[in-house]
Structure formats: C-alpha cells, structure tokens
Design a protein around this motif. Structure first.
Motif, PDB file in Angstrom:
ATOM      1  N   GLY A 205       0.794  -1.218   0.000  1.00 49.43           N
ATOM      2  CA  GLY A 205       0.000   0.000   0.000  1.00 49.43           C
ATOM      3  C   GLY A 205       0.829   1.271   0.000  1.00 49.43           C
ATOM      4  O   GLY A 205       0.367   2.333   0.427  1.00 49.43           O
ATOM      5  N   GLU A 206       2.059   1.175  -0.494  1.00 50.31           N
ATOM      6  CA  GLU A 206       2.932   2.340  -0.614  1.00 50.31           C
ATOM      7  C   GLU A 206       2.782   2.931  -2.014  1.00 50.31           C
ATOM      8  O   GLU A 206       2.601   2.193  -2.981  1.00 50.31           O
ATOM      9  CB  GLU A 206       4.396   1.928  -0.414  1.00 50.31           C
ATOM     10  CG  GLU A 206       4.708   1.412   0.982  1.00 50.31           C
ATOM     11  CD  GLU A 206       5.281   2.492   1.870  1.00 50.31           C
ATOM     12  OE1 GLU A 206       4.908   3.670   1.675  1.00 50.31           O
ATOM     13  OE2 GLU A 206       6.083   2.163   2.746  1.00 50.31           O
ATOM     14  N   ALA A 207       2.888   4.239  -2.119  1.00 42.88           N
ATOM     15  CA  ALA A 207       2.794   4.858  -3.438  1.00 42.88           C
ATOM     16  C   ALA A 207       3.526   6.187  -3.438  1.00 42.88           C
ATOM     17  O   ALA A 207       3.556   6.901  -2.434  1.00 42.88           O
ATOM     18  CB  ALA A 207       1.336   5.069  -3.844  1.00 42.88           C
ATOM     19  N   MET A 208       4.133   6.508  -4.571  1.00 42.25           N
ATOM     20  CA  MET A 208       4.749   7.817  -4.772  1.00 42.25           C
ATOM     21  C   MET A 208       3.779   8.701  -5.541  1.00 42.25           C
ATOM     22  O   MET A 208       3.136   8.245  -6.472  1.00 42.25           O
ATOM     23  CB  MET A 208       6.053   7.673  -5.557  1.00 42.25           C
ATOM     24  CG  MET A 208       7.107   6.835  -4.870  1.00 42.25           C
ATOM     25  SD  MET A 208       8.659   6.657  -5.823  1.00 42.25           S
ATOM     26  CE  MET A 208       8.126   5.531  -7.138  1.00 42.25           C
ATOM     27  N   SER A 209       3.699   9.959  -5.135  1.00 43.55           N
ATOM     28  CA  SER A 209       2.878  10.918  -5.878  1.00 43.55           C
ATOM     29  C   SER A 209       3.579  11.325  -7.167  1.00 43.55           C
ATOM     30  O   SER A 209       2.959  11.462  -8.222  1.00 43.55           O
ATOM     31  CB  SER A 209       2.600  12.158  -5.030  1.00 43.55           C
ATOM     32  OG  SER A 209       2.017  11.811  -3.794  1.00 43.55           O
ATOM     33  N   VAL A 210       4.881  11.560  -7.061  1.00 45.37           N
ATOM     34  CA  VAL A 210       5.748  11.858  -8.203  1.00 45.37           C
ATOM     35  C   VAL A 210       7.092  11.216  -7.910  1.00 45.37           C
ATOM     36  O   VAL A 210       7.399  10.872  -6.773  1.00 45.37           O
ATOM     37  CB  VAL A 210       5.939  13.378  -8.438  1.00 45.37           C
ATOM     38  CG1 VAL A 210       4.639  14.044  -8.827  1.00 45.37           C
ATOM     39  CG2 VAL A 210       6.552  14.028  -7.203  1.00 45.37           C
ATOM     40  N   CYS A 211       7.918  11.071  -8.943  1.00 41.48           N
ATOM     41  CA  CYS A 211       9.233  10.471  -8.740  1.00 41.48           C
ATOM     42  C   CYS A 211      10.271  11.184  -9.594  1.00 41.48           C
ATOM     43  O   CYS A 211      10.020  11.505 -10.763  1.00 41.48           O
ATOM     44  CB  CYS A 211       9.212   8.979  -9.088  1.00 41.48           C
ATOM     45  SG  CYS A 211      10.781   8.130  -8.757  1.00 41.48           S
ATOM     46  N   LEU A 212      11.431  11.410  -8.999  1.00 34.09           N
ATOM     47  CA  LEU A 212      12.562  11.997  -9.698  1.00 34.09           C
ATOM     48  C   LEU A 212      13.667  10.943  -9.767  1.00 34.09           C
ATOM     49  O   LEU A 212      14.102  10.416  -8.742  1.00 34.09           O
ATOM     50  CB  LEU A 212      13.060  13.235  -8.958  1.00 34.09           C
ATOM     51  CG  LEU A 212      13.955  14.214  -9.710  1.00 34.09           C
ATOM     52  CD1 LEU A 212      13.241  14.748 -10.945  1.00 34.09           C
ATOM     53  CD2 LEU A 212      14.346  15.371  -8.805  1.00 34.09           C
ATOM     54  N   VAL A 213      14.100  10.630 -10.980  1.00 34.37           N
ATOM     55  CA  VAL A 213      15.162   9.653 -11.200  1.00 34.37           C
ATOM     56  C   VAL A 213      16.466  10.414 -11.417  1.00 34.37           C
ATOM     57  O   VAL A 213      16.511  11.368 -12.201  1.00 34.37           O
ATOM     58  CB  VAL A 213      14.849   8.758 -12.414  1.00 34.37           C
ATOM     59  CG1 VAL A 213      15.983   7.766 -12.666  1.00 34.37           C
ATOM     60  CG2 VAL A 213      13.541   8.007 -12.184  1.00 34.37           C
ATOM     61  N   GLY A 214      17.531   9.968 -10.735  1.00 33.60           N
ATOM     62  CA  GLY A 214      18.779  10.718 -10.757  1.00 33.60           C
ATOM     63  C   GLY A 214      19.770  10.322 -11.825  1.00 33.60           C
ATOM     64  O   GLY A 214      20.973  10.543 -11.668  1.00 33.60           O
ATOM     65  N   GLU A 215      19.301   9.743 -12.929  1.00 32.81           N
ATOM     66  CA  GLU A 215      20.195   9.377 -14.027  1.00 32.81           C
ATOM     67  C   GLU A 215      20.842  10.624 -14.642  1.00 32.81           C
ATOM     68  O   GLU A 215      20.240  11.708 -14.653  1.00 32.81           O
ATOM     69  CB  GLU A 215      19.421   8.647 -15.133  1.00 32.81           C
ATOM     70  CG  GLU A 215      18.972   7.240 -14.779  1.00 32.81           C
ATOM     71  CD  GLU A 215      20.079   6.214 -14.953  1.00 32.81           C
ATOM     72  OE1 GLU A 215      21.212   6.589 -15.302  1.00 32.81           O
ATOM     73  OE2 GLU A 215      19.804   5.025 -14.725  1.00 32.81           O
TER      74      GLU A 215
END
Length: 380
Positions: A154-164
């Motif tokens: 039941g975990e969720a991210m609202s937005v995600c930033l990938v550090g590539e």
C-alpha cells in the motif's frame, strides 16, 4: 551539519558493485538514511538486493519519490584506466571511478538532499527513496521488485525523480520527461542447404533475409511526434556461420533493434514485423521464425506543475533553462511511469560506461542543491 554528497559518492565508488553484485554499496546509503530517521525495507528478489527507505507516514497522499541504482557496468580492461576504477581519486576537482557519472553521484546527491531536508525542514508529507542493484543488468528484479513490493504494502509515490545523468554537455541543459520505447527482434530464416553450383536444388535463406532486412530498414516508421524524434529501426547483425564458399547454408539469422516513440506500441510493431516476415517467407518459399523482446514502452510525462518545479530548481542552481527531452536510451523510469509521473534530472553523462569515468565534484554539490530546491518547492 550537512551531508556531503561528494564524500558519499566516493564511498559508493569504492564499492565494486558490478551488476548484479552489491559489494556493500547499499549499506553505504542505508546507514545515514537510518540515522536520519528513515525506515529501511530490504527487498530481495532473484538474488538482487534493493532498498526502500521511507521518511514520514506510510501511504501519505503527498509522497515524493527518488529512484536510482548503485550497480555499475564492468570496467573493461583495467590497464586502460589512468585512475583506479574503484579508487574515487580526485584530481583537479574531478572524481574518477566506475559509477562516478552513472549514477552513484546522482544517488549520493538525492540521498544527501533528502537527509538534510527532513532534518532541517520536516515536510508535511513523506519521502520514499527506492534504490536498486539491478539497473545495468536484466532489470527484472530491481525497480520492478520495489514497485511490486510497494503495491503489496500500500505504498505509493505521488511523483518520482530519477537521478540518471541527463545532460549531454553542460550541467543543467536537459531533463528527461519521457523515453522512447525499445524492442529487439531476432529472425531465423530456414531454407534448404545445397551446393552453390546447383542453386536450383537448394532454397537459399540469404536472399530472403536480405530482402526482409532491406524492407524493414527502408520503412519510415513515422516522422516524429510532439515530444519525440522519429522512431528508428537498426539492423544490428546478419549471420550464417557458413565458412564454405561452395555451400548454400540452410539457415540465416539476424537481429534488429527499434527505438519507438508514442506513435506506436510494442505490440503493434511486433505485429508489423510478423506480417513483413510472413510476406517474405511466402515470396521466397522459406520459413521465418521470429523472437521478440520488448524492453519498454515509450512514455511521456506531460509538462506541468511537476516539471515546472524541476525546471525552476535547475535554473536557480545553474543559470540554464533545461530542455525537456525524450532522447537517449532506456532507464528505470520506463517502469515507474505506470506508477506515477516521473522525470529524470541528473549530471552530465559524457563519461558514463567509459574508461576513466568521472564527475565534477562541484557538479555533485550543484545537483544536491537542485534536488533540495525541488523538495522545498514541491512540499511548499
């Protein structure tokens, strides 16, 4: 006391975490996160070790996510390196080592930013940091495993930033708001072996393969879309394994790789490849078997409030307005895009996967500054 992202980068580089080995890299990240109050969850699948670190309430409706990887590609010939591949040597403000660019510095920068942010200005919300050891490998038991675990819990991210790393030449010049899809197809054409002096007694698979590859490579898939360049198809190999000049071989194999934009789906392109193969098989009286692997679908995170926050942070720290791009290869963002809006923002990528891979120490600190601004503005 602030967290030094360059020191954290150096500690990570000194872990020889050539995929799929972890070599202690995730523990380097876990220790300061735990000390800062993050709850750590180890997600292991298929022999791969992954880390999920959470600050704040589980399931909070405002949850910011970071994603990255600590595994690296092999070093190649160590004798070609002028600095120890896992030494993290610094010379003239530049740090050398495998993973310096791709992407231990990015992981260190967002971990350092997150630690300092929650300690200095605890936000009304939650942070999730998802770090995998399986990005440079098969990528089946890394970020996918973390996302599967999050769904189960039941975990969720609202937005995600990938550090590539996302910048071609200069710090701050580019963000990735999407990626092309990627797929490969392997063809096996089977005819009848025979003597080259009596071709009428054989069915040569080579002309059929040549015709098929020419038709595929000559076909215009599209002319590009609003956010994407035209899709491409590249013939990457044609093989017979035939050492004799007086024998018509029975089989011939080939492979093509397609990088496609949002005008297509992998399934639709697979159908097209099968139809083209079937037409050539009928025309040349041969059989053609086809194996297809879709590595990822194309996706786009439409420009909006999230991208505006990232753009503004980059502008403030670098004095450059970044281009919103979809160029390049694939990354784990292709998995995250089905979970939440995702953007990639990172360092200059010129040296990734190369001998003497390196990163500017100043850029590591600059990237931490960008991530800190993003966190501050997103939670504001």
């Amino acid at each position: 006391m602030t967290t030094d992202p360059a020191a954290l980068t150096a500690a990570l580089i000194r872990c020889p975490s050539v995929t799929p080995a972890d070599a202690g890299a995730l523990d380097v990240i876990a220790a300061p996160l735990a000390e800062a109050g993050f709850t750590l969850t180890w997600v292991e699948r298929g022999g791969i070790r992954n880390l999920l670190a959470r600050w704040g309430d589980k399931g909070h409706p405002r949850t910011f996510g970071f994603n990255g990887h600590t595994d690296v590609v092999p070093i190649g010939n160590e004798g070609d390196w002028t600095h120890a591949p896992f030494g993290a040597d610094v010379e003239d403000g530049v740090m050398y080592g495998r993973g310096a660019c791709d992407m231990k510095s990015g992981v260190a920068a967002f971990v350092a930013a997150a630690i300092d942010f929650v300690q200095e200005t605890p936000p009304d919300g939650a942070l999730l940091i998802a770090i995998t050891g399986d990005e440079e490998g098969d990528a089946l038991d890394g970020t996918i495993a973390l996302l599967d675990h999050m769904k189960d819990q039941g975990e969720a991210m609202s937005v995600c930033l990938v550090g590539e790393p996302t910048c071609p030449n200069e710090m701050g010049e580019m963000l990735k708001i999407g990626r092309r899809g990627s797929m490969s197809a392997w063809f096996t054409v089977t005819g009848v072996q025979g003597h080259s002096a009596y071709p009428h007694r054989a069915r040569n698979p080579l002309p059929a393969m040549a015709r098929l590859m020419d038709q595929l490579a000559s076909h215009e898939l599209d002319q590009g879309t609003e956010h994407f360049d035209p899709s491409t198809l590249a013939v990457v190999t044609i093989d017979t394994g035939n050492p004799a000049n007086n024998v018509i071989p029975a089989t011939c194999t080939s492979c093509v790789n397609i990088r496609f934009n949002d005008a297509h789906t992998g399934a639709a392109l697979a159908d097209w490849l099968r139809a083209e193969a079937a037409k050539v098989a009928d025309a040349f009286d041969v059989t053609i078997e086809l194996e297809i692997k879709i590595s990822g679908e194309s996706f786009i995170t439409q420009p909006g409030p999230f991208s505006d926050i990232v753009v503004n942070a980059v502008q403030a720290e670098t004095n450059r307005t970044p281009e919103l791009s979809t160029s390049g290869g694939t990354s784990d963002a292709r998995f995250i895009q089905a979970h939440c809006p995702v953007i990639e923002c990172g360092l200059v990528g010129q040296s990734m996967h190369q001998v003497d891979e390196h990163v500017s120490v100043a850029h590591i600190h600059q990237l931490k500054g960008i991530y800190t601004r993003v966190l501050r503005d997103w939670f504001a």
